[in-house]
Design a protein around this motif. Structure first.
Motif, PDB file in Angstrom:
ATOM      1  N   ASN A  32      75.444 -58.088 -13.248  1.00 11.08           N
ATOM      2  CA  ASN A  32      74.558 -57.114 -13.888  1.00 11.08           C
ATOM      3  C   ASN A  32      75.302 -55.842 -14.270  1.00 11.08           C
ATOM      4  N   ASN A  33      76.023 -55.233 -13.312  1.00 11.48           N
ATOM      5  CA  ASN A  33      76.685 -53.973 -13.658  1.00 11.48           C
ATOM      6  C   ASN A  33      77.916 -54.196 -14.535  1.00 11.48           C
ATOM      7  N   GLN A  34      78.552 -55.365 -14.406  1.00 16.67           N
ATOM      8  CA  GLN A  34      79.701 -55.670 -15.257  1.00 16.67           C
ATOM      9  C   GLN A  34      79.304 -55.658 -16.735  1.00 16.67           C
ATOM     10  N   PHE A  35      78.217 -56.325 -17.063  1.00 13.95           N
ATOM     11  CA  PHE A  35      77.810 -56.411 -18.460  1.00 13.95           C
ATOM     12  C   PHE A  35      77.103 -55.145 -18.927  1.00 13.95           C
ATOM     13  N   PHE A 126      77.505 -60.582 -24.428  1.00 14.82           N
ATOM     14  CA  PHE A 126      77.513 -59.924 -23.118  1.00 14.82           C
ATOM     15  C   PHE A 126      77.138 -60.931 -22.029  1.00 14.82           C
ATOM     16  N   ASP A 127      78.014 -61.924 -21.844  1.00 15.28           N
ATOM     17  CA  ASP A 127      77.804 -62.923 -20.797  1.00 15.28           C
ATOM     18  C   ASP A 127      79.161 -63.426 -20.317  1.00 15.28           C
ATOM     19  N   VAL A 142      82.623 -58.759 -28.327  1.00 17.73           N
ATOM     20  CA  VAL A 142      82.457 -57.576 -27.480  1.00 17.73           C
ATOM     21  C   VAL A 142      83.688 -57.297 -26.621  1.00 17.73           C
ATOM     22  N   GLU A 143      84.575 -58.304 -26.471  1.00 16.65           N
ATOM     23  CA  GLU A 143      85.777 -58.081 -25.669  1.00 16.65           C
ATOM     24  C   GLU A 143      86.879 -59.051 -26.086  1.00 16.65           C
ATOM     25  N   LEU A 144      88.110 -58.540 -26.102  1.00 17.14           N
ATOM     26  CA  LEU A 144      89.305 -59.356 -26.305  1.00 17.14           C
ATOM     27  C   LEU A 144      90.213 -59.152 -25.101  1.00 17.14           C
TER      28      LEU A 144
END
Length: 202
Positions: A32-35, A126-127, A142-144
């Motif tokens: 939860n807090n990571q995403f 976001f998963d 959202v991320e590389l």
């Protein structure tokens, strides 16, 4: 066609000294807090750029990768050393900053030997799903995460935050073990096969 050989020297785990230093201040890791943090970063600066370092040692001739494990009860979460780049920061500068933050000792920053780009992993949403390619339908990942091989000197002193353990995990333990180590680490044995290990026995 000639084979391209990428030799890399691997020294014994016993060559390296692991010392303890003050803990890193970090929020507890939960999905939860990571995403939620990732969403906040994305809203501010766009796609997050993350670096991870692969450091190879050997234990009785068997190649191992150094992984971090959170030092708390009932924890089974491992990760490659690294972290997030600052906006506009280069890979080389960011990797040196992150590795010195994790393993250095103030005021003695070291220059880490960054060798090859081993892999890139994209997070489209976001998963937890990450892929070694950018899915064709995804235009705004959202991320590389970029994984680099970092060469260790023959002797080295690590200064590890007290809330982590630095552990050597054999390649054969990581291989295709996605359930325990996740897709990035479990694929490393295959991705590292382009390198020819020069195992230096004491």
């Amino acid at each position: 066609m000639a084979n391209v050989v990428h030799p890399i020297r691997i020294y014994s785990l016993s060559n390296y000294t692991i010392n303890e230093k003050d803990p890193l201040s970090e929020p507890p890791r939960t999905n939860n807090n990571q995403f939620q943090l990732l969403k906040e970063d994305y809203a501010k600066i766009g796609m997050r750029r993350t670096l991870r370092a692969v450091m190879l040692v050997h234990n009785h001739g068997h190649p191992n990768i150094l992984l971090l494990k959170e030092n708390r009860p009932n924890n089974s979460f491992f990760k490659l050393p690294g972290g997030e780049l600052e906006p506009g920061e280069s890979d080389a500068h960011g990797m040196n900053r992150l590795m010195n933050k994790l393993f250095g000792r103030v005021p003695e920053p070291r220059e880490w030997s960054i060798m090859d780009n081993v892999a890139q992993w994209w997070r489209p949403r976001f998963d937890n799903n990450q892929y070694p390619y950018l899915p064709v339908h995804c235009t705004k990942p959202v991320e590389l995460t970029t994984v680099f091989l970092v060469k260790l000197e023959e002797k080295w002193d690590f200064f590890v935050p007290s809330n982590y353990k630095l552990m050597a995990v054999p390649l054969f333990t990581l291989y295709e073990n996605k359930e325990e180590y996740g897709p990035i680490m479990s694929n490393l044995p295959s991705q590292l096969s382009k390198f020819t290990p020069d195992v230096i026995l004491n």
